[in-house]
Design an enzyme around this catalytic site. Structure first.
Site, mmCIF file in Angstrom:
data_model
loop_
_atom_site.group_PDB
_atom_site.id
_atom_site.type_symbol
_atom_site.label_atom_id
_atom_site.label_comp_id
_atom_site.label_asym_id
_atom_site.label_seq_id
_atom_site.Cartn_x
_atom_site.Cartn_y
_atom_site.Cartn_z
ATOM 1 N N TYR A 1 -7.887 -4.207 -1.823
ATOM 2 C CA TYR A 1 -7.772 -3.122 -0.849
ATOM 3 C C TYR A 1 -9.092 -3.045 -0.093
ATOM 4 O O TYR A 1 -10.077 -2.465 -0.564
ATOM 5 C CB TYR A 1 -7.452 -1.805 -1.565
ATOM 6 C CG TYR A 1 -7.388 -0.597 -0.640
ATOM 7 C CD1 TYR A 1 -6.752 -0.674 0.598
ATOM 8 C CD2 TYR A 1 -7.946 0.613 -1.010
ATOM 9 C CE1 TYR A 1 -6.691 0.413 1.434
ATOM 10 C CE2 TYR A 1 -7.882 1.728 -0.188
ATOM 11 C CZ TYR A 1 -7.252 1.617 1.040
ATOM 12 O OH TYR A 1 -7.197 2.710 1.873
ATOM 13 N N GLU B 1 -4.044 1.542 -2.809
ATOM 14 C CA GLU B 1 -4.205 2.967 -2.509
ATOM 15 C C GLU B 1 -3.334 3.817 -3.428
ATOM 16 O O GLU B 1 -2.602 4.709 -2.988
ATOM 17 C CB GLU B 1 -3.916 3.254 -1.035
ATOM 18 C CG GLU B 1 -4.677 4.469 -0.544
ATOM 19 C CD GLU B 1 -4.617 4.676 0.970
ATOM 20 O OE1 GLU B 1 -5.156 5.710 1.406
ATOM 21 O OE2 GLU B 1 -4.045 3.839 1.691
ATOM 22 N N ASN C 1 0.868 -1.175 0.000
ATOM 23 C CA ASN C 1 0.000 0.000 0.000
ATOM 24 C C ASN C 1 0.906 1.227 0.000
ATOM 25 O O ASN C 1 1.559 1.537 1.005
ATOM 26 C CB ASN C 1 -0.913 0.001 1.236
ATOM 27 C CG ASN C 1 -1.800 1.233 1.301
ATOM 28 O OD1 ASN C 1 -1.395 2.335 0.940
ATOM 29 N ND2 ASN C 1 -3.019 1.063 1.773
ATOM 30 N N ASP D 1 2.670 4.664 5.253
ATOM 31 C CA ASP D 1 2.626 4.061 6.583
ATOM 32 C C ASP D 1 2.621 2.532 6.517
ATOM 33 O O ASP D 1 2.735 1.869 7.547
ATOM 34 C CB ASP D 1 1.432 4.580 7.394
ATOM 35 C CG ASP D 1 0.133 4.630 6.615
ATOM 36 O OD1 ASP D 1 0.118 4.275 5.414
ATOM 37 O OD2 ASP D 1 -0.890 5.039 7.196
ATOM 38 N N HIS D 2 2.517 1.972 5.307
ATOM 39 C CA HIS D 2 2.633 0.529 5.081
ATOM 40 C C HIS D 2 3.990 0.230 4.446
ATOM 41 O O HIS D 2 4.575 1.090 3.774
ATOM 42 C CB HIS D 2 1.555 0.033 4.121
ATOM 43 C CG HIS D 2 0.156 0.195 4.611
ATOM 44 N ND1 HIS D 2 -0.606 -0.857 5.071
ATOM 45 C CD2 HIS D 2 -0.651 1.296 4.682
ATOM 46 C CE1 HIS D 2 -1.809 -0.427 5.414
ATOM 47 N NE2 HIS D 2 -1.861 0.874 5.188
ATOM 48 N N ASN E 1 -6.528 -4.553 5.743
ATOM 49 C CA ASN E 1 -6.926 -3.623 6.807
ATOM 50 C C ASN E 1 -7.452 -4.311 8.062
ATOM 51 O O ASN E 1 -8.250 -3.731 8.807
ATOM 52 C CB ASN E 1 -7.950 -2.608 6.277
ATOM 53 C CG ASN E 1 -7.290 -1.297 5.890
ATOM 54 O OD1 ASN E 1 -6.472 -0.772 6.644
ATOM 55 N ND2 ASN E 1 -7.627 -0.768 4.727
ATOM 56 N N ASP F 1 -3.758 -4.984 1.036
ATOM 57 C CA ASP F 1 -4.039 -4.320 2.297
ATOM 58 C C ASP F 1 -5.450 -4.736 2.695
ATOM 59 O O ASP F 1 -6.432 -4.170 2.216
ATOM 60 C CB ASP F 1 -3.931 -2.802 2.131
ATOM 61 C CG ASP F 1 -4.292 -2.055 3.403
ATOM 62 O OD1 ASP F 1 -4.526 -2.712 4.439
ATOM 63 O OD2 ASP F 1 -4.360 -0.808 3.353
#
Length: 271
Positions: A113, A36, A9, A261-262, A160, A158
């Site tokens: 995603y 993303e 991501n 941040d990933h 999540n 991702d």
């Protein structure tokens, strides 16, 4: 044949184009699946990846939000896009590797995603969390209908959700935090087990080893605090499970300037 597949991501492909080209130059995975991307298809920076030898691309993007893409040094025979929850919000793309991929020919890679779900873990109060749970329900319906593990396949992205206690820095502290609530973790694990997918990372790094792929931007010193979560996953069909020989979490990318941040998550298959 060794096949290296990576999921990442990137939180905006155009903002972090230099990061992705740096990673591809250094690591040279055969297939890189991005989430993303936040980029419409006609603005995707394809030329930069072709220059690095990634001539085969499948893109499902939109302006400003979401978006998934597959970059590959190996050819595809087909691509496919699925929609979920009656939304056209670019959360899935699949490719099937072609005969030019030699031993990997016929392997289908699903790049997902999953919605993040907002901050309040109550579907009655938070439409974004309700959307996330509905998306997971539709994933169950898809696997019932399509039987994705009946042929060689990889599901990654991702997702999540950090499903296990060892997937978060503090299980008890995060039980009421979106991404690790019992309702999310139970639904994701039910989907994985019912579909038959094998968690490739956990196959090689079994519990209780802590494995993280995401560290919040809100942490002033993410590396020292190490309050991570494993939100990014790579699963394989049972037919491929014995072929998974290695995995890596490219934590160093979280320390690059203006990072996602990933971080990239990779597996190696010996086919």
């Amino acid at each position: 044949m060794k096949l290296v597949v990576t999921s990442w991501n990137v939180n905006s492909i155009r903002m972090r184009l230099d990061h992705v080209t740096r990673f591809l130059t250094d690591q040279r995975p055969d297939v890189l699946c991005l989430q993303e991307t936040k980029c419409p298809d006609d603005r995707f920076p394809s030329a930069a990846f072709k220059a690095l030898g990634y001539h085969h691309m499948a893109i499902n993007g939109q302006k400003g939000y979401h978006g998934v893409a597959v970059l590959s040094r190996l050819p595809f025979t087909s691509t496919n896009v699925m929609g979920f929850c009656d939304k056209n919000d670019s959360r899935h793309i699949a490719v099937t590797l072609g005969t030019g991929a030699k031993a990997a020919a016929g392997v289908t890679i699903h790049n997902f995603y999953v919605p993040a779900g907002g901050d309040i873990p109550d579907p009655a109060l938070n439409p974004r969390f309700a959307h996330k749970l509905a998306f997971l329900d539709e994933l169950m319906q898809w696997q019932d209908r399509a039987k994705p593990t009946a042929s060689p396949s990889i599901l990654l992205g991702d997702l999540n959700i950090a499903p296990y206690e060892a997937d978060v820095w503090n299980h008890k502290a995060l039980l009421n935090v979106v991404s690790h609530t019992p309702i999310e973790t139970a639904r994701l694990e039910e989907f994985r087990q019912t579909s038959g997918f094998v968690d490739a990372i956990r196959q090689l790094r079994p519990i209780p080893e802590k494995v993280f792929t995401w560290w919040s931007y809100r942490s002033p010193d993410w590396a020292a605090a190490d309050k991570g979560r494993r939100l990014d996953h790579v699963w394989v069909a049972p037919a491929l499970a014995s072929s998974v020989t290695d995995s890596s979490i490219s934590r160093e990318t979280r320390g690059w300037e203006r990072p996602s941040d990933h971080v990239p998550v990779s597996i190696t298959l010996d086919l």
